[in-house]
Design a protein around this motif. Sequence first.
Motif, PDB file in Angstrom:
ATOM      1  N   ILE A  63       0.862  -1.056  -0.009  1.00 54.60           N
ATOM      2  CA  ILE A  63      -0.037   0.117  -0.017  1.00 54.60           C
ATOM      3  C   ILE A  63       0.829   1.234  -0.061  1.00 54.60           C
ATOM      4  CG2 ILE A  63      -0.335  -0.058   2.425  1.00 54.60           C
ATOM      5  CD1 ILE A  63      -3.049   1.319   2.242  1.00 54.60           C
ATOM      6  N   GLU A  64       0.547   2.317  -0.657  1.00 54.90           N
ATOM      7  CA  GLU A  64       1.281   3.408  -0.628  1.00 54.90           C
ATOM      8  C   GLU A  64       0.892   4.206   0.345  1.00 54.90           C
ATOM      9  OE1 GLU A  64       1.713   7.321  -3.825  1.00 54.90           O
ATOM     10  OE2 GLU A  64       0.531   5.413  -4.550  1.00 54.90           O
ATOM     11  N   THR A  65       1.797   4.988   0.984  1.00 50.83           N
ATOM     12  CA  THR A  65       1.663   5.768   2.278  1.00 50.83           C
ATOM     13  C   THR A  65       2.388   7.421   1.966  1.00 50.83           C
ATOM     14  OG1 THR A  65       3.826   5.284   3.178  1.00 50.83           O
ATOM     15  CG2 THR A  65       2.309   3.704   3.779  1.00 50.83           C
ATOM     16  N   ALA A  66       2.333   8.118   2.746  1.00 50.12           N
ATOM     17  CA  ALA A  66       2.746   9.498   2.683  1.00 50.12           C
ATOM     18  C   ALA A  66       4.291   9.382   2.564  1.00 50.12           C
ATOM     19  CB  ALA A  66       2.483  10.360   3.691  1.00 50.12           C
ATOM     20  N   SER A  67       4.903   9.698   1.283  1.00 52.69           N
ATOM     21  CA  SER A  67       6.469   9.553   1.117  1.00 52.69           C
ATOM     22  C   SER A  67       6.984   8.270   1.168  1.00 52.69           C
ATOM     23  CB  SER A  67       7.042  10.652   2.081  1.00 52.69           C
ATOM     24  OG  SER A  67       6.579  11.982   1.939  1.00 52.69           O
ATOM     25  N   GLY A  68       6.242   7.163   0.791  1.00 56.25           N
ATOM     26  CA  GLY A  68       6.620   5.923   0.846  1.00 56.25           C
ATOM     27  C   GLY A  68       5.513   4.972   0.594  1.00 56.25           C
ATOM     28  N   GLY A 245      15.171   5.294   0.866  1.00 63.67           N
ATOM     29  CA  GLY A 245      14.595   6.704   0.438  1.00 63.67           C
ATOM     30  C   GLY A 245      15.522   7.303  -0.535  1.00 63.67           C
ATOM     31  N   ILE A 246      16.463   6.390  -1.394  1.00 67.10           N
ATOM     32  CA  ILE A 246      17.199   7.087  -2.449  1.00 67.10           C
ATOM     33  C   ILE A 246      16.438   7.342  -3.939  1.00 67.10           C
ATOM     34  CG2 ILE A 246      19.322   6.719  -3.710  1.00 67.10           C
ATOM     35  CD1 ILE A 246      20.276   5.253  -0.971  1.00 67.10           C
ATOM     36  N   THR A 267      12.836   1.442  -3.546  1.00 66.41           N
ATOM     37  CA  THR A 267      11.317   1.923  -3.827  1.00 66.41           C
ATOM     38  C   THR A 267      11.315   2.511  -5.031  1.00 66.41           C
ATOM     39  OG1 THR A 267      10.764   1.512  -1.535  1.00 66.41           O
ATOM     40  CG2 THR A 267       9.583   3.105  -2.799  1.00 66.41           C
ATOM     41  N   ALA A 268      12.248   3.655  -5.281  1.00 65.13           N
ATOM     42  CA  ALA A 268      12.183   4.537  -6.479  1.00 65.13           C
ATOM     43  C   ALA A 268      12.090   3.638  -7.732  1.00 65.13           C
ATOM     44  CB  ALA A 268      13.444   5.362  -6.455  1.00 65.13           C
ATOM     45  N   THR A 269      12.405   2.424  -7.923  1.00 61.05           N
ATOM     46  CA  THR A 269      12.675   1.723  -8.895  1.00 61.05           C
ATOM     47  C   THR A 269      11.272   1.619  -9.477  1.00 61.05           C
ATOM     48  OG1 THR A 269      14.844   0.721  -8.555  1.00 61.05           O
ATOM     49  CG2 THR A 269      13.321  -0.652 -10.093  1.00 61.05           C
ATOM     50  N   PHE A 270      10.243   1.445  -8.628  1.00 60.07           N
ATOM     51  CA  PHE A 270       8.795   0.878  -8.744  1.00 60.07           C
ATOM     52  C   PHE A 270       8.095   2.255  -9.626  1.00 60.07           C
ATOM     53  CE2 PHE A 270       9.138  -1.588  -4.790  1.00 60.07           C
ATOM     54  CZ  PHE A 270       9.191  -2.837  -5.307  1.00 60.07           C
ATOM     55  N   PHE A 271       8.405   3.620  -9.335  1.00 56.46           N
ATOM     56  CA  PHE A 271       7.983   4.675 -10.040  1.00 56.46           C
ATOM     57  C   PHE A 271       8.824   5.049 -11.184  1.00 56.46           C
ATOM     58  CE2 PHE A 271       9.482   6.680  -6.040  1.00 56.46           C
ATOM     59  CZ  PHE A 271      10.233   7.315  -6.657  1.00 56.46           C
ATOM     60  N   ASN A 272      10.104   4.608 -11.208  1.00 57.34           N
ATOM     61  CA  ASN A 272      10.967   4.906 -12.237  1.00 57.34           C
ATOM     62  C   ASN A 272      11.853   3.986 -12.463  1.00 57.34           C
ATOM     63  OD1 ASN A 272      12.768   6.147 -14.100  1.00 57.34           O
ATOM     64  ND2 ASN A 272      13.453   8.088 -12.778  1.00 57.34           N
ATOM     65  N   PRO A 273      11.549   3.041 -13.389  1.00 59.72           N
ATOM     66  CA  PRO A 273      12.369   1.682 -13.618  1.00 59.72           C
ATOM     67  C   PRO A 273      13.801   2.159 -13.852  1.00 59.72           C
ATOM     68  CG  PRO A 273      10.231   1.484 -14.368  1.00 59.72           C
ATOM     69  CD  PRO A 273      10.263   2.960 -14.125  1.00 59.72           C
ATOM     70  N   SER A 274      14.090   3.080 -14.662  1.00 61.35           N
ATOM     71  CA  SER A 274      15.476   3.308 -15.079  1.00 61.35           C
ATOM     72  C   SER A 274      16.235   4.161 -14.169  1.00 61.35           C
ATOM     73  CB  SER A 274      15.487   3.971 -16.525  1.00 61.35           C
ATOM     74  OG  SER A 274      14.698   5.342 -16.372  1.00 61.35           O
TER      75      SER A 274
END
Length: 321
Positions: A63-68, A245-246, A267-274
């Motif tokens: 589940i998505e949360t505030a800032s994570g 959080g990187i 986690t950043a890979t989930f919204f920006n795979p590259s």
Amino acid sequence: MTDTSLNVTLGRLRLRNPILTASGTFGYAREMAPFVDFKELGGIIPKTVTREARIGNPPPRTIETASGMLNSIGLDNDGLDVFIQKHIPYLQELDTAVIANIAGRSVEDYQTMAAKLAPFEKLAGLELNISCPNVSGGVDYGTNPESTEEVVRAVRNACDHPIIAKLTPNITNIVPIADAAKRGGADAVSLINTLQGMAINWRTRKPILGNIMGGLSGPAIKPVALRIVHQVKRAVDIPIIGVGGISSIDDVMEFLVTGASAVQVGTATFFNPSVSGTLTQQLRSVMQEQGIERLEDFIGTLRIDQQPRSPVMESTNIAKN
């Protein structure tokens, strides 16, 4: 800017650059081939593998949360034998370092898995997941110094691969755990795994995750991760991989200057795979802009202009205010 200027060394592990992908967020690499040029990365850490297959936790699992985000996957995987047969042949041919991530229910599990992976010389190392908050007993070996030292030493005796201990922030003081990992023979520690948390639907008056609690990751935990990297860097002489959080080059540089020799992008890979490949390119640019000739000369150069106050002094000042 030569690529050799990006090289970093963590004990016996040498990487072409400090940008790694975090276990559980990059699959087994094959899935990410359309999005990332693997040779741009310092290394890949595939999904955690256990000795036997695991079906994981009941849904909902994320589940998505505030800032994570919160996840409660529960180490869903097909087991070590399938990993060896299906994934290692592909992973060993990639033009980057591959660090296998393993988790066990017992010291024997870790030792047996390490022994089975020992013959695969192209593996750059093993990361020991002794800190997963989403499975029963998942953090047991990462919350007790004696247990941490025991499991790390057992793996060290079972194989010649460099060893990274991935530690949990869900503990009062992580420094004794990091020190125990060093005594057991770890080449480095990964700081940090996810923070335990939960999400609630107040209308139904029920937890949202099927397992009730899960691991919080993403930008929300970066300040905690930086604090822990700083504390371990000051107290224990062991290389550190920063995790938490990187998603930007500023995040990378913050972890490096604080004392991490490498970082993991999760986690950043989930919204920006590259994103991981992009960060390597941006790192080269920042080094040129800042006149940093060798990255290792920049690591751990955080300036502390005053001595930190003791908890007692902090409490006294808060009380006075």
